[in-house]
Design an enzyme around this catalytic site. Structure first.
Site, short mmCIF file in Angstrom:
data_model
loop_
_atom_site.label_atom_id
_atom_site.label_comp_id
_atom_site.label_asym_id
_atom_site.label_seq_id
_atom_site.Cartn_x
_atom_site.Cartn_y
_atom_site.Cartn_z
N GLU A 99 32.94 40.62 28.98
CA GLU A 99 31.59 41.22 28.81
C GLU A 99 30.95 40.79 27.50
OE1 GLU A 99 30.76 45.12 30.23
OE2 GLU A 99 32.42 45.07 31.66
N GLY A 110 59.27 45.48 15.24
CA GLY A 110 60.15 44.36 14.88
C GLY A 110 60.48 43.54 16.12
N GLY A 111 61.74 43.14 16.22
CA GLY A 111 62.18 42.31 17.37
C GLY A 111 61.98 43.03 18.69
C1 LIG Z 1 40.26 38.87 32.65
C2 LIG Z 1 38.81 38.49 32.71
C3 LIG Z 1 37.96 39.22 33.54
C4 LIG Z 1 36.62 38.85 33.65
N1 LIG Z 1 35.81 39.51 34.55
C5 LIG Z 1 34.55 39.05 34.77
C6 LIG Z 1 33.76 39.62 35.82
O1 LIG Z 1 34.18 40.55 36.51
N2 LIG Z 1 32.52 39.09 36.03
C7 LIG Z 1 32.02 38.07 35.30
O2 LIG Z 1 30.90 37.64 35.55
N3 LIG Z 1 32.75 37.51 34.29
C8 LIG Z 1 34.02 37.97 34.03
N4 LIG Z 1 34.77 37.40 33.02
C9 LIG Z 1 34.23 36.29 32.26
C10 LIG Z 1 33.93 36.63 30.81
O3 LIG Z 1 32.81 37.48 30.72
C11 LIG Z 1 33.74 35.30 30.04
O4 LIG Z 1 35.03 34.72 29.96
C12 LIG Z 1 33.14 35.48 28.68
O5 LIG Z 1 31.81 35.89 28.78
C13 LIG Z 1 33.20 34.18 27.85
O6 LIG Z 1 32.78 33.09 28.56
P1 LIG Z 1 33.69 31.76 28.58
O7 LIG Z 1 35.05 32.19 28.96
O8 LIG Z 1 33.04 30.74 29.43
O9 LIG Z 1 33.73 31.27 27.09
P2 LIG Z 1 32.66 30.30 26.35
O10 LIG Z 1 31.28 30.82 26.56
O11 LIG Z 1 32.94 28.89 26.75
O12 LIG Z 1 33.05 30.51 24.83
C14 LIG Z 1 34.09 29.77 24.18
C15 LIG Z 1 34.03 30.12 22.70
O13 LIG Z 1 32.77 29.69 22.14
C16 LIG Z 1 32.12 30.79 21.53
N5 LIG Z 1 30.67 30.69 21.68
C17 LIG Z 1 29.96 30.42 22.80
N6 LIG Z 1 28.65 30.43 22.54
C18 LIG Z 1 28.50 30.73 21.22
C19 LIG Z 1 27.40 30.89 20.34
N7 LIG Z 1 26.14 30.80 20.77
N8 LIG Z 1 27.65 31.20 19.04
C20 LIG Z 1 28.92 31.32 18.58
N9 LIG Z 1 30.01 31.18 19.37
C21 LIG Z 1 29.80 30.88 20.66
C22 LIG Z 1 32.66 32.03 22.25
O14 LIG Z 1 32.48 33.20 21.50
C23 LIG Z 1 34.11 31.64 22.45
O15 LIG Z 1 34.83 31.89 21.27
C24 LIG Z 1 36.11 37.77 32.87
C25 LIG Z 1 36.97 37.07 32.01
C26 LIG Z 1 38.30 37.41 31.94
C27 LIG Z 1 39.21 36.59 31.05
#
Ligand SMILES: Cc1cc2nc3c(=O)[nH]c(=O)nc-3n(C[C@H](O)[C@H](O)[C@H](O)COP(=O)(O)OP(=O)(O)OC[C@H]3O[C@@H](n4cnc5c(N)ncnc54)[C@H](O)[C@@H]3O)c2cc1C
Length: 380
Positions: A363, A339-340
Site C-alpha cells: 500500500e 539470541g540464537g
Molecule cells: C505481499 C504483498 C501483497 C500485495 N498486495 C497487493 C494488492 O492486493 N493489490 C495491489 O494492487 N498491490 C499489492 N501489492 C503490491 C504493492 O503495493 C507494491 O509492491 C508496492 O506498491 C511497491 O511497488 P513495487 O513492488 O513495484 O516497487 P517499485 O515501485 O519498483 O519500488 C522499488 C523501490 O523504488 C522506490 N521508489 C519508487 N519510486 C520512487 C520515488 N518516486 N521516490 C523514491 N523512491 C521510489 C520504492 O520505494 C522502492 O524502494 C502487494 C505486494 C506484496 C509484496
C-alpha cells in the site's frame, strides 16, 4: 480529547484477542510453512463481524468505526500478521472500494456476499511494470457494445488466486493519463480472467499473493465501478483509508513481537539472572513499548479523523510510515533479545521478522509515504 477506549471498544479488543489466540495461534506456523490461507476460518471471522467491519448494516456489515477497525486488525496482527493482511485487504481495499464508489445495484449485488465471508475480496492496482508509479499501468479496458473488454495482468494481488470478487483498475483512455483509468468489479470465474503465478514469499505466507491475468475478459458495462476515468482518483481515497489499516497491522505486529521479547527476557537466564535484569535488554523493551504507543496514537488519530469525515491523506501516510518502520525495529529487537532462539522456528520471533518487511512496502513503500507527506506539507 479523550484517550480512553470505550467499554465497547475494550470488549471488542478482548473478543478479537481471544478469537485469535484460540483459532489462529495454534496454526500459525503450519499455515506459514504450507503457504495456506485458511478459508475454513471465514465463517468464524464473519460471525465476529470481521469480514465487513466498517460497512453499513443494511448490507450485512458490522458498521464499526475506523478506530474499531484498527482494534480488530491490530489484534489479528498481534497473533498472525498474514491473516491480518488478508482481512485488511478484503475489508480495506476491495470491499471498501465497492462501498465507497459502487452504485446501489453494485453494493446490493457484491457487499452482502463479501461481508458474510462467502467470498474473499481482491483489489488489483499493481502491475509488473507499474508499482509505486501505479498510474503507468498497461492493463486496458476497451468498450465493445454493452461490455468492457479487459486485457493485461496485475501483480502481487492479495487473494489473486482465491478471491471471489476483484476490483481491478484499467486504462480506458490512454490520452488522459491518470484521468483515463477506470475501476471494474469482476467475479472470479469470468471467462478470460485467470490466476497466474502464485508468489512464494519471505513472509506473510499464509496470505495468498498471486498474479491475475485478463485475456479478452468481457465485463458487462454495469460492472464499471464509479465514474469512467475516476478509477485512479478513487483509488487514492481507498488508499487513504487502507493505509490506516496497514498502520494498525504494524502496531499489532510490533505489539506481538514486543510481548514475545518481554516474556522471553523474563524466562531466559544468563550469568545467573534473567536477561531482563540487564539494562541493555531493558532499554530495548522500553524503547519499543514507547514507540508502539506513539504509533498507536498516530494510527488512532488518523482513524478518528476519518470517522469524522475528514480527508486523511497526510495523517494516514504519517501513521503508516511511522508504524511500519517502528514495527521493523520491534521485530528486529525481538530476534536480538531471543539470541540464537530468535533465529529458529521454535519461537515466534523469526516469523515476525519475516512478516514485518511487507508493512514498509505494501500500500505504498516508506519512500512513497514520505513523498505523499512532503507533497501535503508543500501544498503540491
Ligand atoms: C505481499 C504483498 C501483497 C500485495 N498486495 C497487493 C494488492 O492486493 N493489490 C495491489 O494492487 N498491490 C499489492 N501489492 C503490491 C504493492 O503495493 C507494491 O509492491 C508496492 O506498491 C511497491 O511497488 P513495487 O513492488 O513495484 O516497487 P517499485 O515501485 O519498483 O519500488 C522499488 C523501490 O523504488 C522506490 N521508489 C519508487 N519510486 C520512487 C520515488 N518516486 N521516490 C523514491 N523512491 C521510489 C520504492 O520505494 C522502492 O524502494 C502487494 C505486494 C506484496 C509484496
Amino acid at each position: 480529547m479523550d484517550f480512553r477506549p470505550t467499554e465497547q471498544q475494550e470488549l471488542l479488543r478482548r473478543t478479537v484477542r481471544e478469537f485469535a489466540e484460540a483459532e489462529i495461534r495454534p496454526h500459525v506456523m503450519e499455515w506459514d510453512e504450507s503457504q495456506h490461507f485458511p478459508m475454513e476460518l471465514l465463517p468464524k471471522l464473519a460471525d465476529l463481524g470481521l469480514m465487513g467491519i466498517q460497512f453499513p448494516e443494511e448490507y450485512g456489515g458490522s458498521a464499526m468505526s475506523a478506530v474499531e477497525y484498527c482494534i480488530c486488525i491490530e489484534e489479528l496482527a498481534r497473533v498472525c500478521p498474514a491473516i491480518a493482511l488478508s482481512i485488511a485487504a478484503h475489508n480495506g481495499l476491495c470491499t471498501s472500494h465497492i462501498a465507497m464508489f459502487g452504485n446501489e445495484a453494485q453494493k446490493n449485488r457484491f457487499l452482502p456476499r463479501l461481508v458474510r465471508g462467502e467470498v474473499l475480496g481482491a483489489w488489483g492496482l499493481t502491475e509488473a511494470g507499474a508499482g509505486s508509479d501505479a498510474a503507468s499501468m498497461r492493463t486496458t479496458a476497451a468498450r465493445q457494445g454493452q461490455c468492457w473488454v479487459l486485457n493485461g495482468s496485475k501483480s502481487f494481488i492479495t487473494h489473486g488466486s482465491i478471491g471471489g470478487v476483484m476490483v481491478v483498475m484499467a486504462v480506458t483512455d490512454r490520452t488522459k493519463g491518470h484521468r483515463g483509468i477506470s475501476a471494474f468489479v469482476v467475479e472470479h470465474g469470468t471467462p478470460g480472467m485467470r490466476a497466474g503465478k502464485k508468489e512464494s514469499k519471505l513472509g506473510m505466507r499464509a496470505s495468498d499473493t498471486s498474479e491475475v491475468v485478463f485475456e479478452d475478459c468481457r465485463v458487462p458495462a454495469e460492472q464499471l465501478l464509479g465514474q469512467e476515468g475516476q478509477g485512479f482518483i478513487n483509488t487514492l481515497q481507498v488508499l487513504d483509508a487502507g493505509r490506516i489499516g496497514i498502520a494498525a497491522l504494524s502496531v499489532g505486529l510490533a505489539q506481538g513481537a514486543y510481548e514475545a521479547a518481554l516474556g522471553y527476557s523474563k524466562e531466559r537466564r544468563q550469568f545467573g539472572q534473567p536477561i531482563a535484569a540487564f539494562q541493555a535488554i531493558q532499554w530495548k523493551l522500553a524503547d519499543n513499548a514507547t514507540r508502539i504507543e506513539a504509533a498507536r496514537l498516530l494510527t488512532y488519530r488518523a482513524a478518528y479523523l476519518k470517522d469524522r469525515g475528514a480527508r486523511t491523506t497526510r495523517e494516514s501516510s504519517m501513521a503508516k510510515l511511522f508504524a511500519s518502520e517502528i514495527a521493523v525495529k520491534a521485530a528486529d529487537d525481538c530476534v536480538q533479545i531471543h539470541g540464537g532462539y530468535g533465529f529458529v522456528k521454535d519461537y515466534p520471533a523469526e516469523k515476525y521478522f519475516r512478516d514485518v518487511k511487507l508493512v514498509t512496502i505494501g500500500e505504498g513503500t516508506s519512500e512513497i509515504q514520505r513523498l505523499v507527506i512532503a507533497r501535503q506539507l508543500l501544498g503540491q
